[in-house]
Design a protein around this motif. Sequence first.
Motif, PDB file in Angstrom:
ATOM      1  N   ASP A  22       0.829  -1.213   0.000  1.00 20.84           N
ATOM      2  CA  ASP A  22       0.000   0.000   0.000  1.00 20.84           C
ATOM      3  C   ASP A  22       0.860   1.258   0.000  1.00 20.84           C
ATOM      4  OD1 ASP A  22      -2.212  -1.613   0.051  1.00 20.84           O
ATOM      5  OD2 ASP A  22      -2.594  -1.372   2.199  1.00 20.84           O
ATOM      6  N   ARG A  23       1.934   1.241   0.778  1.00 19.68           N
ATOM      7  CA  ARG A  23       2.813   2.413   0.832  1.00 19.68           C
ATOM      8  C   ARG A  23       3.493   2.634  -0.507  1.00 19.68           C
ATOM      9  NH1 ARG A  23       3.334   7.083   3.440  1.00 19.68           N
ATOM     10  NH2 ARG A  23       2.610   5.995   5.295  1.00 19.68           N
ATOM     11  N   ALA A  24       3.952   1.567  -1.150  1.00 12.09           N
ATOM     12  CA  ALA A  24       4.617   1.688  -2.446  1.00 12.09           C
ATOM     13  C   ALA A  24       3.658   2.214  -3.509  1.00 12.09           C
ATOM     14  CB  ALA A  24       5.187   0.331  -2.868  1.00 12.09           C
ATOM     15  N   VAL A  25       2.442   1.704  -3.519  1.00 12.07           N
ATOM     16  CA  VAL A  25       1.450   2.150  -4.504  1.00 12.07           C
ATOM     17  C   VAL A  25       1.090   3.610  -4.280  1.00 12.07           C
ATOM     18  CG1 VAL A  25      -0.929   1.845  -5.286  1.00 12.07           C
ATOM     19  CG2 VAL A  25       0.516  -0.154  -4.887  1.00 12.07           C
ATOM     20  N   SER A  26       0.869   3.988  -3.023  1.00 15.27           N
ATOM     21  CA  SER A  26       0.535   5.373  -2.701  1.00 15.27           C
ATOM     22  C   SER A  26       1.646   6.316  -3.119  1.00 15.27           C
ATOM     23  CB  SER A  26       0.264   5.506  -1.203  1.00 15.27           C
ATOM     24  OG  SER A  26       0.075   6.847  -0.830  1.00 15.27           O
ATOM     25  N   LEU A  27       2.880   5.935  -2.832  1.00 14.58           N
ATOM     26  CA  LEU A  27       4.019   6.784  -3.178  1.00 14.58           C
ATOM     27  C   LEU A  27       4.184   6.888  -4.691  1.00 14.58           C
ATOM     28  CD1 LEU A  27       6.052   8.317  -1.413  1.00 14.58           C
ATOM     29  CD2 LEU A  27       7.639   6.424  -1.720  1.00 14.58           C
ATOM     30  N   ALA A  28       3.982   5.774  -5.392  1.00 16.13           N
ATOM     31  CA  ALA A  28       4.082   5.793  -6.854  1.00 16.13           C
ATOM     32  C   ALA A  28       3.030   6.719  -7.460  1.00 16.13           C
ATOM     33  CB  ALA A  28       3.922   4.376  -7.403  1.00 16.13           C
ATOM     34  N   LYS A  29       1.817   6.683  -6.930  1.00 10.44           N
ATOM     35  CA  LYS A  29       0.761   7.565  -7.423  1.00 10.44           C
ATOM     36  C   LYS A  29       1.114   9.030  -7.201  1.00 10.44           C
ATOM     37  CE  LYS A  29      -3.285   4.522  -6.910  1.00 10.44           C
ATOM     38  NZ  LYS A  29      -4.555   4.319  -6.154  1.00 10.44           N
ATOM     39  N   GLN A  30       1.561   9.362  -6.003  1.00  9.19           N
ATOM     40  CA  GLN A  30       1.842  10.751  -5.666  1.00  9.19           C
ATOM     41  C   GLN A  30       3.058  11.291  -6.401  1.00  9.19           C
ATOM     42  OE1 GLN A  30       1.869  11.371  -1.438  1.00  9.19           O
ATOM     43  NE2 GLN A  30      -0.069  10.303  -1.138  1.00  9.19           N
ATOM     44  N   ASN A  31       3.967  10.407  -6.759  1.00 12.62           N
ATOM     45  CA  ASN A  31       5.184  10.824  -7.462  1.00 12.62           C
ATOM     46  C   ASN A  31       5.093  10.642  -8.967  1.00 12.62           C
ATOM     47  OD1 ASN A  31       7.811  11.262  -5.472  1.00 12.62           O
ATOM     48  ND2 ASN A  31       6.201  10.053  -4.527  1.00 12.62           N
ATOM     49  N   ASP A  32       3.966  10.060  -9.442  1.00 10.76           N
ATOM     50  CA  ASP A  32       3.849   9.700 -10.857  1.00 10.76           C
ATOM     51  C   ASP A  32       5.048   8.853 -11.262  1.00 10.76           C
ATOM     52  OD1 ASP A  32       2.670   9.577 -13.355  1.00 10.76           O
ATOM     53  OD2 ASP A  32       3.672  11.386 -14.089  1.00 10.76           O
ATOM     54  N   ALA A  33       5.333   7.853 -10.415  1.00 12.87           N
ATOM     55  CA  ALA A  33       6.533   7.031 -10.569  1.00 12.87           C
ATOM     56  C   ALA A  33       6.207   5.669 -11.149  1.00 12.87           C
ATOM     57  CB  ALA A  33       7.210   6.859  -9.205  1.00 12.87           C
ATOM     58  N   CYS A  34       7.234   5.037 -11.698  1.00 12.57           N
ATOM     59  CA  CYS A  34       7.129   3.654 -12.142  1.00 12.57           C
ATOM     60  C   CYS A  34       7.439   2.748 -10.955  1.00 12.57           C
ATOM     61  CB  CYS A  34       8.108   3.387 -13.273  1.00 12.57           C
ATOM     62  SG  CYS A  34       8.135   1.655 -13.820  1.00 12.57           S
ATOM     63  N   LEU A  35       6.656   1.677 -10.795  1.00 14.96           N
ATOM     64  CA  LEU A  35       6.847   0.735  -9.704  1.00 14.96           C
ATOM     65  C   LEU A  35       7.189  -0.637 -10.261  1.00 14.96           C
ATOM     66  CD1 LEU A  35       6.614   0.104  -6.634  1.00 14.96           C
ATOM     67  CD2 LEU A  35       4.204  -0.421  -7.034  1.00 14.96           C
ATOM     68  N   THR A  36       8.276  -1.211  -9.776  1.00 10.36           N
ATOM     69  CA  THR A  36       8.661  -2.567 -10.159  1.00 10.36           C
ATOM     70  C   THR A  36       8.437  -3.502  -8.983  1.00 10.36           C
ATOM     71  OG1 THR A  36      10.351  -1.789 -11.728  1.00 10.36           O
ATOM     72  CG2 THR A  36      10.526  -4.063 -10.950  1.00 10.36           C
ATOM     73  N   VAL A  37       7.619  -4.545  -9.191  1.00 18.66           N
ATOM     74  CA  VAL A  37       7.410  -5.570  -8.175  1.00 18.66           C
ATOM     75  C   VAL A  37       8.450  -6.659  -8.425  1.00 18.66           C
ATOM     76  CG1 VAL A  37       5.792  -7.166  -7.121  1.00 18.66           C
ATOM     77  CG2 VAL A  37       4.947  -5.026  -8.118  1.00 18.66           C
ATOM     78  N   PHE A  38       9.284  -6.904  -7.444  1.00 16.14           N
ATOM     79  CA  PHE A  38      10.476  -7.731  -7.624  1.00 16.14           C
ATOM     80  C   PHE A  38      10.535  -8.783  -6.522  1.00 16.14           C
ATOM     81  CE2 PHE A  38      15.142  -8.350  -7.098  1.00 16.14           C
ATOM     82  CZ  PHE A  38      15.485  -8.672  -8.404  1.00 16.14           C
ATOM     83  N   SER A  39      10.925  -9.994  -6.886  1.00  9.58           N
ATOM     84  CA  SER A  39      11.047 -11.054  -5.886  1.00  9.58           C
ATOM     85  C   SER A  39      12.226 -11.948  -6.221  1.00  9.58           C
ATOM     86  CB  SER A  39       9.758 -11.884  -5.818  1.00  9.58           C
ATOM     87  OG  SER A  39       9.786 -12.751  -4.717  1.00  9.58           O
ATOM     88  N   VAL A  40      12.915 -12.384  -5.186  1.00 14.53           N
ATOM     89  CA  VAL A  40      14.082 -13.248  -5.345  1.00 14.53           C
ATOM     90  C   VAL A  40      13.789 -14.609  -4.701  1.00 14.53           C
ATOM     91  CG1 VAL A  40      16.545 -13.547  -4.927  1.00 14.53           C
ATOM     92  CG2 VAL A  40      15.602 -11.236  -5.226  1.00 14.53           C
ATOM     93  N   VAL A  41      13.933 -15.673  -5.475  1.00 11.61           N
ATOM     94  CA  VAL A  41      13.806 -17.028  -4.964  1.00 11.61           C
ATOM     95  C   VAL A  41      15.199 -17.511  -4.578  1.00 11.61           C
ATOM     96  CG1 VAL A  41      13.173 -19.406  -5.495  1.00 11.61           C
ATOM     97  CG2 VAL A  41      11.787 -17.512  -6.384  1.00 11.61           C
ATOM     98  N   LYS A  42      15.353 -17.904  -3.342  1.00  9.62           N
ATOM     99  CA  LYS A  42      16.660 -18.385  -2.900  1.00  9.62           C
ATOM    100  C   LYS A  42      17.013 -19.683  -3.598  1.00  9.62           C
ATOM    101  CE  LYS A  42      16.256 -16.443   1.761  1.00  9.62           C
ATOM    102  NZ  LYS A  42      16.238 -16.754   3.216  1.00  9.62           N
ATOM    103  N   GLU A  43      18.252 -19.776  -4.041  1.00 13.52           N
ATOM    104  CA  GLU A  43      18.706 -20.997  -4.680  1.00 13.52           C
ATOM    105  C   GLU A  43      18.833 -22.107  -3.637  1.00 13.52           C
ATOM    106  OE1 GLU A  43      22.290 -19.776  -6.624  1.00 13.52           O
ATOM    107  OE2 GLU A  43      21.231 -19.351  -8.493  1.00 13.52           O
ATOM    108  N   LEU A  44      18.665 -23.342  -4.094  1.00  9.27           N
ATOM    109  CA  LEU A  44      18.715 -24.471  -3.165  1.00  9.27           C
ATOM    110  C   LEU A  44      20.107 -24.616  -2.557  1.00  9.27           C
ATOM    111  CD1 LEU A  44      16.749 -27.176  -5.187  1.00  9.27           C
ATOM    112  CD2 LEU A  44      15.950 -25.881  -3.220  1.00  9.27           C
TER     113      LEU A  44
END
Length: 319
Positions: A22-44
Motif C-alpha cells: 500500500d505504501r509503495a502504490v501510494s508513493l508511486a501515485k503521488q510521485n507519478d513514478a514507475c513501480l517494479t514488483v520484484f522477488s528473489v527465490v533463494k537458490e537451493l
Amino acid sequence: MKRFKNILLTLDFDSKQQTAVDRAVSLAKQNDACLTVFSVVKELPADARMAITSMPPQELLERVMVGRREKVDALAADVSRQGVEVRSKVVAGTPFLEIIRQVLREKHDLVILAAKDGGGLKERLFGSTSMHLMRKCPCPVWVVKPAKRSKYRRILAAVDTTSDFPDSERLSLNPLILQLASSLAEMDNSDFHVVQVWSVFADGYVEVRGALSKKSMRDWRRKTKQQYATRLEGLLSKVDLRGVITHRHLLRNDDVPKAIVALAKDKKIDLLVMGTVCRTGVAGFFIGNTAEKVLSEVNCSVLTVKPDGFVTPVALEDD
C-alpha cells in the motif's frame, strides 16, 4: 514529495506485506513514478540438493519460480488497475545481492520491503536481507512494519550536526534526512520530530576528577547545547516546514543509540528516518556499528539513506 520516480518493491511472500504494498502504490501515485514488483527465490542449498531425489534440483527451483511469478504478476496486475505504471520480475539468487543488482541495472531511487514478522526489528533487520540493504544499497531503503493505519502519525528524523569532524558525507546526509522526513510528514499529516544527541567531551571523567568546578561544568554544557541548537536551527531553516507540526529534541547522552531508541519508544514513533553510513563523525551515530544498534532495537518502520557519492561494494555480474 516528488523525489522518487523509479521505485522497487521487493517481496518474499513470507511476511505480512500489505502495508508495504500500500505504501509503495501510494508513493508511486503521488510521485507519478514507475513501480517494479520484484522477488528473489533463494537458490537451493547444497545439502538440499543432495537430499532431493524425486526430481532434479534445477527442476524444483524452476517450479518454485513459476509459482512465485504467478504471485508477482497477479499483484502487479492489481497495482496496474489502480493506475500505476508497473513492471514485474522474479530472479533466483541471494536476495540482497539480487536486489542491489536490480537497483544498479535499472537505476531505482528507492527500495521498499516489508519487515519480517517477529518480536521487534532486532529479528527483522539485524543480520537479515534488510540490514544488508541498509548497509550496501546505493539508494534509500524503506523497511515497512505491518500496521493497522495506512498513514504515519509520528515521524522522527535523526541528524548529526557534530562539527568536530566536518565532512561532505554528513553535510549531504543531514539535509537529505530532513527533506525526506518532513516531506513524508507533510504527506501523511504527521507530527514531525527531529532529534540531535549531544554530549560534552569526557564529561563524566572531568566531573568525577573535579578538574573543573561545578559552575564551569554547567557553563560548558550550556554552551555546548547552545552550539548544537544553533546548528540544528540552521539545518531546519533550509527545509520548508510550513504546515508541519515540528518538535525538536536535543538530548544529552553519551549512549547515542540508547537515546534514539528511548525517544522513539517514548514518542510512539511510526517511522524513523536516519543515515547508515559515515566513516567519520566519531561523536555521531551514523557510523556503522552504532547505527546498527539503533536498528536492532527500534520497533517501527525505518527509512535509511546514504550520503552523496556512496558506492556499493556489490558489483554487477556479467549478463
